[in-house]
Design a protein around this motif. Structure first.
Motif, PDB file in Angstrom:
ATOM      1  N   THR A   6     -35.924  -0.377 -16.389  1.00 56.74           N
ATOM      2  CA  THR A   6     -36.703   0.729 -15.838  1.00 56.74           C
ATOM      3  C   THR A   6     -38.173   0.379 -15.726  1.00 56.74           C
ATOM      4  O   THR A   6     -38.995   1.244 -15.438  1.00 56.74           O
ATOM      5  N   GLN A   7     -38.538  -0.878 -15.976  1.00 59.84           N
ATOM      6  CA  GLN A   7     -39.929  -1.284 -15.915  1.00 59.84           C
ATOM      7  C   GLN A   7     -40.247  -1.925 -14.566  1.00 59.84           C
ATOM      8  O   GLN A   7     -39.475  -2.718 -14.040  1.00 59.84           O
ATOM      9  N   LEU A   8     -41.393  -1.547 -14.015  1.00 59.05           N
ATOM     10  CA  LEU A   8     -41.856  -2.084 -12.743  1.00 59.05           C
ATOM     11  C   LEU A   8     -43.124  -2.892 -13.002  1.00 59.05           C
ATOM     12  O   LEU A   8     -44.103  -2.369 -13.531  1.00 59.05           O
ATOM     13  N   ARG A   9     -43.084  -4.168 -12.675  1.00 64.30           N
ATOM     14  CA  ARG A   9     -44.236  -5.036 -12.891  1.00 64.30           C
ATOM     15  C   ARG A   9     -45.011  -5.195 -11.588  1.00 64.30           C
ATOM     16  O   ARG A   9     -44.426  -5.208 -10.503  1.00 64.30           O
ATOM     17  N   PHE A  10     -46.338  -5.311 -11.712  1.00 65.73           N
ATOM     18  CA  PHE A  10     -47.194  -5.477 -10.540  1.00 65.73           C
ATOM     19  C   PHE A  10     -48.378  -6.360 -10.926  1.00 65.73           C
ATOM     20  O   PHE A  10     -48.691  -6.541 -12.115  1.00 65.73           O
ATOM     21  N   ALA A  11     -49.029  -6.912  -9.931  1.00 67.73           N
ATOM     22  CA  ALA A  11     -50.174  -7.792 -10.185  1.00 67.73           C
ATOM     23  C   ALA A  11     -51.341  -6.977 -10.745  1.00 67.73           C
ATOM     24  O   ALA A  11     -51.646  -5.893 -10.240  1.00 67.73           O
ATOM     25  N   ASP A  16     -56.156  -2.903 -10.556  1.00 66.91           N
ATOM     26  CA  ASP A  16     -57.606  -2.741 -10.442  1.00 66.91           C
ATOM     27  C   ASP A  16     -57.966  -2.004  -9.152  1.00 66.91           C
ATOM     28  O   ASP A  16     -58.866  -1.150  -9.135  1.00 66.91           O
ATOM     29  N   TRP A  17     -57.256  -2.321  -8.085  1.00 67.26           N
ATOM     30  CA  TRP A  17     -57.502  -1.680  -6.788  1.00 67.26           C
ATOM     31  C   TRP A  17     -57.175  -0.189  -6.857  1.00 67.26           C
ATOM     32  O   TRP A  17     -57.965   0.649  -6.382  1.00 67.26           O
ATOM     33  N   PRO A  42     -41.938   2.302  -0.955  1.00 70.23           N
ATOM     34  CA  PRO A  42     -42.508   3.631  -1.204  1.00 70.23           C
ATOM     35  C   PRO A  42     -42.302   4.139  -2.625  1.00 70.23           C
ATOM     36  O   PRO A  42     -43.227   4.674  -3.238  1.00 70.23           O
ATOM     37  N   ASP A  43     -41.092   3.977  -3.183  1.00 71.70           N
ATOM     38  CA  ASP A  43     -40.846   4.461  -4.541  1.00 71.70           C
ATOM     39  C   ASP A  43     -41.692   3.699  -5.558  1.00 71.70           C
ATOM     40  O   ASP A  43     -42.194   4.281  -6.523  1.00 71.70           O
ATOM     41  N   ALA A  44     -41.847   2.396  -5.343  1.00 69.52           N
ATOM     42  CA  ALA A  44     -42.666   1.603  -6.260  1.00 69.52           C
ATOM     43  C   ALA A  44     -44.130   1.997  -6.148  1.00 69.52           C
ATOM     44  O   ALA A  44     -44.831   2.141  -7.159  1.00 69.52           O
ATOM     45  N   ALA A  45     -44.613   2.187  -4.933  1.00 70.13           N
ATOM     46  CA  ALA A  45     -46.004   2.590  -4.742  1.00 70.13           C
ATOM     47  C   ALA A  45     -46.279   3.922  -5.420  1.00 70.13           C
ATOM     48  O   ALA A  45     -47.298   4.099  -6.101  1.00 70.13           O
ATOM     49  N   ARG A  46     -45.361   4.857  -5.259  1.00 64.65           N
ATOM     50  CA  ARG A  46     -45.548   6.186  -5.858  1.00 64.65           C
ATOM     51  C   ARG A  46     -45.525   6.100  -7.381  1.00 64.65           C
ATOM     52  O   ARG A  46     -46.317   6.747  -8.061  1.00 64.65           O
ATOM     53  N   ALA A  47     -44.626   5.286  -7.936  1.00 64.05           N
ATOM     54  CA  ALA A  47     -44.536   5.152  -9.391  1.00 64.05           C
ATOM     55  C   ALA A  47     -45.822   4.555  -9.962  1.00 64.05           C
ATOM     56  O   ALA A  47     -46.316   4.996 -11.011  1.00 64.05           O
ATOM     57  N   ILE A  48     -46.376   3.550  -9.289  1.00 64.31           N
ATOM     58  CA  ILE A  48     -47.600   2.913  -9.780  1.00 64.31           C
ATOM     59  C   ILE A  48     -48.775   3.890  -9.728  1.00 64.31           C
ATOM     60  O   ILE A  48     -49.501   4.074 -10.710  1.00 64.31           O
ATOM     61  N   VAL A  49     -48.961   4.538  -8.589  1.00 63.62           N
ATOM     62  CA  VAL A  49     -50.090   5.460  -8.448  1.00 63.62           C
ATOM     63  C   VAL A  49     -49.939   6.633  -9.410  1.00 63.62           C
ATOM     64  O   VAL A  49     -50.912   7.046 -10.068  1.00 63.62           O
ATOM     65  N   ALA A  60     -55.834   8.354 -21.342  1.00 69.13           N
ATOM     66  CA  ALA A  60     -55.099   7.246 -21.953  1.00 69.13           C
ATOM     67  C   ALA A  60     -55.491   5.928 -21.283  1.00 69.13           C
ATOM     68  O   ALA A  60     -56.039   5.912 -20.174  1.00 69.13           O
ATOM     69  N   PRO A  61     -55.198   4.793 -21.925  1.00 73.82           N
ATOM     70  CA  PRO A  61     -55.477   3.500 -21.291  1.00 73.82           C
ATOM     71  C   PRO A  61     -54.720   3.358 -19.981  1.00 73.82           C
ATOM     72  O   PRO A  61     -53.565   3.795 -19.861  1.00 73.82           O
ATOM     73  N   LEU A  62     -55.357   2.761 -18.995  1.00 77.16           N
ATOM     74  CA  LEU A  62     -54.707   2.556 -17.702  1.00 77.16           C
ATOM     75  C   LEU A  62     -53.669   1.446 -17.809  1.00 77.16           C
ATOM     76  O   LEU A  62     -53.834   0.507 -18.596  1.00 77.16           O
ATOM     77  N   PRO A  63     -52.582   1.536 -17.028  1.00 72.99           N
ATOM     78  CA  PRO A  63     -51.602   0.441 -17.019  1.00 72.99           C
ATOM     79  C   PRO A  63     -52.266  -0.870 -16.611  1.00 72.99           C
ATOM     80  O   PRO A  63     -53.228  -0.878 -15.836  1.00 72.99           O
ATOM     81  N   ILE A  64     -51.737  -1.966 -17.132  1.00 72.51           N
ATOM     82  CA  ILE A  64     -52.282  -3.289 -16.808  1.00 72.51           C
ATOM     83  C   ILE A  64     -51.421  -3.986 -15.761  1.00 72.51           C
ATOM     84  O   ILE A  64     -51.913  -4.393 -14.710  1.00 72.51           O
ATOM     85  N   ASP A  65     -50.130  -4.104 -16.053  1.00 68.71           N
ATOM     86  CA  ASP A  65     -49.255  -4.789 -15.094  1.00 68.71           C
ATOM     87  C   ASP A  65     -47.836  -4.246 -15.105  1.00 68.71           C
ATOM     88  O   ASP A  65     -46.947  -4.821 -14.472  1.00 68.71           O
ATOM     89  N   THR A  66     -47.608  -3.109 -15.805  1.00 66.11           N
ATOM     90  CA  THR A  66     -46.255  -2.571 -15.938  1.00 66.11           C
ATOM     91  C   THR A  66     -46.309  -1.044 -15.978  1.00 66.11           C
ATOM     92  O   THR A  66     -47.172  -0.468 -16.628  1.00 66.11           O
ATOM     93  N   VAL A  67     -45.378  -0.408 -15.257  1.00 69.32           N
ATOM     94  CA  VAL A  67     -45.204   1.041 -15.354  1.00 69.32           C
ATOM     95  C   VAL A  67     -43.712   1.341 -15.423  1.00 69.32           C
ATOM     96  O   VAL A  67     -42.869   0.487 -15.121  1.00 69.32           O
ATOM     97  N   ASP A  68     -43.395   2.554 -15.829  1.00 70.49           N
ATOM     98  CA  ASP A  68     -42.003   2.993 -15.859  1.00 70.49           C
ATOM     99  C   ASP A  68     -41.575   3.316 -14.435  1.00 70.49           C
ATOM    100  O   ASP A  68     -42.161   4.181 -13.778  1.00 70.49           O
TER     101      ASP A  68
END
Length: 285
Positions: A6-11, A16-17, A42-49, A60-68
């Motif tokens: 259930t983890q989504l990794r991103f750069a 930062d952007w 789209p689902d990944a973009a929405r989950a990250i934002v 809370a601290p902002l995500p670094i490279d992983t979100v649910d």
């Protein structure tokens, strides 16, 4: 970008952007659209934002490279019938991502009439909270009239606070005071969100006390002769008012697909009772 369970990794550069543009006042929807234009699903973009928005609101601290990556599970119970408060409530329609459901028999006729009678002498012109200033302003459409009950103000209100909270899958303490609205002929509301925009001090303080609004239940207290539908323009859905029935919708993470409006009443009048739920127990001030 990759999925693991259930983890989504991103750069980190993408994070930062997102953080930079949210801090500059860009809307979450605009950021999701921009990411989709860069070939982010789209689902990944929405989950990250959404994860960045929630972290900012909670301090809370902002995500670094992983979100649910898993979408929040709907709080409304599964199945065609929900039993609460010794009452069987039928689910007439349900959609996902995010949840919208039409419920039958939430209130009985006597309860609807009692709420209208209690509210009528306390009605005042309805206002909306301006997202930039935090001040109450009149609606752009012909105004409705409204009032708020205090939580558990009377035995009837206490019973309904408990019933609606159970339907919405949260403790009664998480609920704001029940709002009653009266729409005369010609009145409606412009498309809007129910979650709080954290762009003014009043909203930021409210979110800090009680968390964000995460779900809404609108119960219809009378049959409307014409018009008055609850419209979800981004979902292509309109709910017709019928006495005792309700529509409930969820918007964890400030889901902008929860945009909704009350279409103008074309004939007769419209009465509704609205319950908003928070992430944490509600503290008014």
């Amino acid at each position: 970008m990759s999925n693991a369970a259930t983890q989504l990794r991103f750069a980190p550069a993408l994070g930062d952007w997102v953080a930079q543009h949210l801090a500059q006042g860009q809307s979450p929807a605009a950021l999701v659209d921009a990411m989709c234009e860069r070939q982010v699903a789209p689902d990944a973009a929405r989950a990250i934002v959404d994860a960045f928005v929630r972290a900012r609101e909670r301090g809370a601290p902002l995500p670094i490279d992983t979100v649910d990556a898993q979408a929040p599970r709907a709080r409304l119970a599964d199945g065609p019938v929900i039993e609460v408060d010794d009452r069987r409530i039928r689910v007439a329609m349900r959609t996902d991502a995010p949840l919208i459901a039409v419920l039958q028999g939430v209130l009985d006729a006597d309860e609807c009439e009692a709420l209208i009678a209690l509210a009528r002498p306390r009605l005042k012109p309805s206002t909306l909270v301006d997202p930039m200033s935090g001040r109450d302003v009149r609606s752009g459409l012909r105004a409705s009239l409204g009032m708020f009950f205090r939580p558990a103000e009377t035995p009837l209100i206490e019973r309904l606070d408990s019933r609606l909270a159970a339907l919405m899958g949260l403790p009664a303490s998480h609920g704001e005071g029940l709002q009653l609205l009266h729409y005369p002929a010609g009145a409606g509301s412009a498309p809007h969100f129910d979650f709080l925009q954290p762009v003014n001090e009043a909203n930021r303080a409210s979110i800090a006390r009680s968390g964000q609004r995460i779900s809404t239940l609108v119960c219809y207290l009378n049959d409307v002769a014409g018009g008055g539908e609850t419209d979800f323009p981004q979902r292509g859905l309109q709910v017709t008012p019928q006495r005792g029935h309700a529509v409930v919708f969820e918007y964890d993470g400030r889901d902008e697909r929860s945009l909704h409006a009350s279409r103008p009443v074309l004939a007769g009048e419209k009465w509704v009772a609205t319950k908003w739920m928070r992430e944490r127990p509600f503290i008014s001030q």
